[in-house]
Motif scaffolding. Structure first.
Motif, PDB file in Angstrom:
ATOM      1  N   THR A  55       0.828  -1.211   0.000  1.00 41.47           N
ATOM      2  CA  THR A  55       0.000   0.000   0.000  1.00 41.47           C
ATOM      3  C   THR A  55       0.861   1.259   0.000  1.00 41.47           C
ATOM      4  OG1 THR A  55      -0.200   0.039   2.432  1.00 41.47           O
ATOM      5  CG2 THR A  55      -1.849  -1.221   1.202  1.00 41.47           C
ATOM      6  N   HIS A 245      -5.873   8.512   4.221  1.00 40.87           N
ATOM      7  CA  HIS A 245      -6.716   8.011   3.142  1.00 40.87           C
ATOM      8  C   HIS A 245      -8.181   8.413   3.341  1.00 40.87           C
ATOM      9  CE1 HIS A 245      -3.175   5.480   2.431  1.00 40.87           C
ATOM     10  NE2 HIS A 245      -3.674   5.185   1.247  1.00 40.87           N
ATOM     11  N   ARG A 261      -7.908   5.215  -4.326  1.00 37.63           N
ATOM     12  CA  ARG A 261      -9.245   4.731  -3.986  1.00 37.63           C
ATOM     13  C   ARG A 261     -10.078   4.434  -5.234  1.00 37.63           C
ATOM     14  NH1 ARG A 261     -11.282   8.768   0.785  1.00 37.63           N
ATOM     15  NH2 ARG A 261     -13.236   8.498  -0.343  1.00 37.63           N
ATOM     16  N   HIS A 275     -10.295  -4.062  -7.315  1.00 34.73           N
ATOM     17  CA  HIS A 275      -8.976  -3.634  -6.861  1.00 34.73           C
ATOM     18  C   HIS A 275      -8.714  -2.206  -7.312  1.00 34.73           C
ATOM     19  CE1 HIS A 275      -7.807  -7.843  -5.987  1.00 34.73           C
ATOM     20  NE2 HIS A 275      -8.594  -8.102  -7.024  1.00 34.73           N
ATOM     21  N   THR A 278      -3.826   0.109  -5.273  1.00 37.00           N
ATOM     22  CA  THR A 278      -3.170  -0.284  -4.037  1.00 37.00           C
ATOM     23  C   THR A 278      -3.960  -1.264  -3.174  1.00 37.00           C
ATOM     24  OG1 THR A 278      -2.046   1.862  -3.925  1.00 37.00           O
ATOM     25  CG2 THR A 278      -2.208   0.643  -1.879  1.00 37.00           C
ATOM     26  N   TRP A 279      -5.258  -1.095  -3.112  1.00 38.45           N
ATOM     27  CA  TRP A 279      -6.084  -1.769  -2.118  1.00 38.45           C
ATOM     28  C   TRP A 279      -7.014  -2.816  -2.727  1.00 38.45           C
ATOM     29  CZ3 TRP A 279      -5.005  -0.567   2.859  1.00 38.45           C
ATOM     30  CH2 TRP A 279      -4.348   0.649   3.103  1.00 38.45           C
ATOM     31  N   GLN A 281     -10.823  -3.946  -2.533  1.00 38.55           N
ATOM     32  CA  GLN A 281     -12.033  -3.186  -2.220  1.00 38.55           C
ATOM     33  C   GLN A 281     -13.229  -4.131  -2.151  1.00 38.55           C
ATOM     34  OE1 GLN A 281     -12.993   0.407  -4.623  1.00 38.55           O
ATOM     35  NE2 GLN A 281     -15.064  -0.453  -4.765  1.00 38.55           N
ATOM     36  N   TYR A 290     -11.802  -0.532   2.036  1.00 41.26           N
ATOM     37  CA  TYR A 290     -10.507  -0.811   1.424  1.00 41.26           C
ATOM     38  C   TYR A 290      -9.613  -1.479   2.465  1.00 41.26           C
ATOM     39  CZ  TYR A 290     -12.305   2.777  -1.749  1.00 41.26           C
ATOM     40  OH  TYR A 290     -13.092   3.515  -2.605  1.00 41.26           O
ATOM     41  N   HIS A 292      -5.912  -4.300   3.178  1.00 47.08           N
ATOM     42  CA  HIS A 292      -4.784  -5.126   2.751  1.00 47.08           C
ATOM     43  C   HIS A 292      -4.202  -5.764   4.002  1.00 47.08           C
ATOM     44  CE1 HIS A 292      -1.548  -6.604   0.279  1.00 47.08           C
ATOM     45  NE2 HIS A 292      -1.902  -5.858  -0.754  1.00 47.08           N
ATOM     46  N   GLY A 304      -6.995  -1.251   7.047  1.00 47.87           N
ATOM     47  CA  GLY A 304      -8.195  -1.012   6.264  1.00 47.87           C
ATOM     48  C   GLY A 304      -8.902   0.259   6.675  1.00 47.87           C
TER      49      GLY A 304
END
Length: 338
Positions: A55, A245, A261, A275, A278-279, A281, A290, A292, A304
């Motif tokens: 991330t 975030h 996002r 996805h 980065t995350w 979802q 979101y 990981h 998250g």
């Protein structure tokens, strides 16, 4: 919430465990464990977050893209050519079906989880430092000699190998080591002063343990896979990272934080799995969440956030992952119910 966090810490079955929740900026942190109390309070220790490091690397790519240093569409092989490593095969692949930086970040580069030559080198040190036996030059060379089974961008396959290559490609493209890039572009702007990118044995570093939670493990050395698993952070730094975030406008990185996002890939039955750069979802009744997770040889982590409820969850523990492990499921449920 405090009762749920206390139950989560007990259920983790680890020498050290911390479950931390932020809701609209208000934090609740509970720590404990069956091991002796460390010299530094558990919530102030630095924990290995393993694959959740991705991330940070994904946000780094978004940041470099936001300020125009890169676009994400660059050929990774072309970037790495600046280091002097390039083969005729890699040059041909870069022309016909280039693996881009975005492919690497989103696990769509057609790469396996680990390089083909990883296991023979790692097996002698499998319980201690398997990744340390595969340094950066081997990661890069393995990529430049790899023949993808599928055209880049057509299939998703989770790959530590791919994100490790991304870190080296970003370093090559900018002429700056990955550690310095992450520090300058992510850690320092977000105020993550207690987050580090190298293994250590200082009193502030948590000690990992095997599955039984009793035998200690050595600090994790990511070798050439730093961009995929090298971050060590305190629970409070992880909450700061997640809170950024949730409220990008309040940070120096608003564009990049919003960018990670945005869904970029849907897969699986009915495209259920979404996805971002980065995350992972997943949907909830109020909107997307979101997350990981990550693990090393002796520690685990879950990160998250849910924009609809303003909730962030950071959970860490000092025990290796085991079958039917409740740790990640418990952290996920705290976020889903948040």
């Amino acid at each position: 919430m405090r009762e749920r966090l206390a139950e989560a810490v007990t259920g983790a079955g680890a020498p050290d465990a911390v479950f931390a929740v932020s809701r609209h900026g208000r934090r609740i942190v509970h720590s404990g464990g069956h091991g002796p109390a460390p010299a530094v309070a558990r919530e102030n220790l630095r924990y290995e977050i393993g694959s959740a490091t991705k991330t940070f690397t994904g946000l780094l790519l978004a940041r470099l893209t936001e300020r125009g240093a890169l676009t994400g569409a660059e050929s990774a092989a072309a970037c790495l050519a600046r280091t002097g490593r390039r083969t005729a095969r890699a040059a041909a692949a870069a022309r016909t079906a280039p693996v881009t930086l975005t492919h690497l970040a989103t696990h769509t580069a057609g790469l396996p989880a680990l390089p083909a030559g990883f296991y023979p080198r790692a097996l002698p040190a499998w319980r201690t430092h398997p990744y340390a036996r595969y340094p950066a030059d081997r990661v890069v060379d393995a990529f430049l000699h790899h023949r993808p089974r599928h055209r880049p961008g057509t299939r998703w396959h989770y790959s530590n190998f791919g994100v490790a290559v991304l870190g080296h490609a970003l370093a090559a493209a900018t002429g700056t080591p990955w550690e310095d890039l992450v520090t300058a572009e992510v850690l320092r702007p977000l105020g993550l002063a207690a987050t580090v990118l190298r293994p250590g044995t200082a009193p502030g570093d948590a000690t990992g343990h095997t599955k039984d939670g009793h035998a200690p493990t050595e600090p994790f050395d990511a070798g050439g896979f730093q961009a995929a698993g090298a971050v060590r952070a305190t629970p409070h730094d992880l909450l700061t990272f997640l809170e950024a975030h949730l409220d990008p406008a309040a940070t120096p990185l608003p564009g990049a934080l919003r960018a990670v996002r945005v869904p970029v890939l849907r897969r699986g039955l009915d495209h259920r799995h979404v996805h971002t750069l980065t995350w992972f979802q997943h949907p909830t009744d109020g909107g997307p969440m979101y997350f990981h997770s990550g693990a090393t040889l002796g520690q685990q982590a879950f990160l998250g956030f849910r924009p609809d409820t303003g909730t962030a969850v950071a959970a860490v523990c000092t025990r290796r992952f085991r079958a039917r492990d409740p740790f990640i499921a418990t952290a996920y449920a705290l976020l889903f119910d948040g």
